[in-house]
Design a protein around this motif. Structure first.
Motif, PDB file in Angstrom:
ATOM      1  N   HIS A  74     -90.568 -43.517  39.677  1.00 42.81           N
ATOM      2  CA  HIS A  74     -90.107 -44.105  40.944  1.00 42.81           C
ATOM      3  C   HIS A  74     -89.752 -43.071  42.011  1.00 42.81           C
ATOM      4  O   HIS A  74     -89.445 -43.439  43.144  1.00 42.81           O
ATOM      5  CB  HIS A  74     -88.899 -45.011  40.690  1.00 42.81           C
ATOM      6  CG  HIS A  74     -89.197 -46.141  39.760  1.00 42.81           C
ATOM      7  ND1 HIS A  74     -89.869 -47.271  40.155  1.00 42.81           N
ATOM      8  CD2 HIS A  74     -88.926 -46.306  38.439  1.00 42.81           C
ATOM      9  CE1 HIS A  74     -89.991 -48.095  39.134  1.00 42.81           C
ATOM     10  NE2 HIS A  74     -89.436 -47.533  38.075  1.00 42.81           N
ATOM     11  N   PRO A 132     -81.016 -52.823  41.717  1.00 39.33           N
ATOM     12  CA  PRO A 132     -81.961 -53.217  42.772  1.00 39.33           C
ATOM     13  C   PRO A 132     -82.257 -52.000  43.662  1.00 39.33           C
ATOM     14  O   PRO A 132     -81.341 -51.319  44.111  1.00 39.33           O
ATOM     15  CB  PRO A 132     -81.205 -54.285  43.563  1.00 39.33           C
ATOM     16  CG  PRO A 132     -79.971 -54.595  42.802  1.00 39.33           C
ATOM     17  CD  PRO A 132     -79.730 -53.493  41.832  1.00 39.33           C
ATOM     18  N   TYR A 133     -83.546 -51.746  43.864  1.00 38.65           N
ATOM     19  CA  TYR A 133     -83.934 -50.582  44.662  1.00 38.65           C
ATOM     20  C   TYR A 133     -85.308 -50.821  45.271  1.00 38.65           C
ATOM     21  O   TYR A 133     -86.275 -51.067  44.547  1.00 38.65           O
ATOM     22  CB  TYR A 133     -83.967 -49.317  43.778  1.00 38.65           C
ATOM     23  CG  TYR A 133     -84.406 -48.087  44.520  1.00 38.65           C
ATOM     24  CD1 TYR A 133     -83.529 -47.389  45.340  1.00 38.65           C
ATOM     25  CD2 TYR A 133     -85.711 -47.630  44.420  1.00 38.65           C
ATOM     26  CE1 TYR A 133     -83.939 -46.259  46.036  1.00 38.65           C
ATOM     27  CE2 TYR A 133     -86.133 -46.507  45.116  1.00 38.65           C
ATOM     28  CZ  TYR A 133     -85.238 -45.832  45.921  1.00 38.65           C
ATOM     29  OH  TYR A 133     -85.646 -44.718  46.612  1.00 38.65           O
ATOM     30  N   ALA A 134     -85.389 -50.746  46.565  1.00 36.94           N
ATOM     31  CA  ALA A 134     -86.656 -50.814  47.313  1.00 36.94           C
ATOM     32  C   ALA A 134     -87.538 -51.978  46.864  1.00 36.94           C
ATOM     33  O   ALA A 134     -88.722 -51.817  46.594  1.00 36.94           O
ATOM     34  CB  ALA A 134     -87.411 -49.489  47.191  1.00 36.94           C
ATOM     35  N   GLY A 135     -86.935 -53.159  46.773  1.00 33.26           N
ATOM     36  CA  GLY A 135     -87.697 -54.346  46.444  1.00 33.26           C
ATOM     37  C   GLY A 135     -88.037 -54.523  44.979  1.00 33.26           C
ATOM     38  O   GLY A 135     -88.786 -55.416  44.613  1.00 33.26           O
ATOM     39  N   THR A 136     -87.510 -53.676  44.145  1.00 34.03           N
ATOM     40  CA  THR A 136     -87.748 -53.786  42.705  1.00 34.03           C
ATOM     41  C   THR A 136     -86.423 -53.564  41.973  1.00 34.03           C
ATOM     42  O   THR A 136     -85.382 -53.379  42.603  1.00 34.03           O
ATOM     43  CB  THR A 136     -88.816 -52.767  42.235  1.00 34.03           C
ATOM     44  OG1 THR A 136     -89.143 -53.031  40.881  1.00 34.03           O
ATOM     45  CG2 THR A 136     -88.346 -51.340  42.394  1.00 34.03           C
TER      46      THR A 136
END
Length: 183
Positions: A74, A132-136
């Motif tokens: 990621h 939760p991070y950058a839409g994922t």
């Protein structure tokens, strides 16, 4: 103003400014710039104090599982976000009962005044909740080793850290997840 008085005030003012700068540098050296947690030096001072004053204290060592994979998959910004979040979760779990720190990389520590006053399972659950991070959602996992100081022959921080480290690696070897005490 008399010239002699002004001449004696200028060096004093310079030393006061210098002292303030040194104090700020010392404080910032004891805080991890990414997570805001105490660094090894700052945490060690507090942990040793806690161990001396509280016979029911415990030392915890927390290591993120699969952190390199998270970083590689990621990106480093996601890895930094994971470190910041784990620090926040550990700090919240310690609350007023303890002090959390970051040793470096993906290794964290905590000292708590009373092991019976905290819920280790709640910490494990918190450290395994996805971020939760950058839409994922980033998968988080951590291994926790715990050393109740009362179980040591002599309550020394170095021995407590070594025991917590052994317990943490026993947990990693067993499940790669969870927590383990020396009990």
């Amino acid at each position: 103003m008399d010239l002699h008085i002004a001449a004696s005030i200028v060096p004093l003012l310079g030393w006061a400014v210098h002292g303030g700068i040194l104090t700020r540098r010392l404080v910032s050296a004891r805080r991890d710039p990414l997570t805001g947690l105490l660094t090894r030096a700052g945490w060690t001072v507090r942990a040793e104090h806690c161990i001396r004053r509280h016979p029911t204290a415990a030392v915890l060592l927390v290591d993120l599982d699969h952190f390199k994979t998270l970083n590689d998959t990621h990106g480093h910004a996601a890895g930094d976000a994971a470190l910041v979040e784990v620090a926040a979760r550990l700090r919240a779990w310690c609350g007023r009962n303890g002090t959390a720190g970051r040793l470096g990389g993906d290794e964290f520590v905590a000292v708590i005044r009373d092991l019976a006053a905290v819920d280790l399972d709640a910490l494990t659950v918190a450290l395994h909740r996805p971020l939760p991070y950058a839409g994922t959602f980033l998968p988080l996992a951590a291994s926790v080793g715990v050393c109740p100081v009362a179980e040591l022959a002599v309550p020394l921080l170095t021995d407590a850290l070594a025991t917590a480290d052994a317990a943490m690696y026993a947990t990693k070897g067993r499940t790669r997840r969870g927590s383990r005490t020396t009990r």
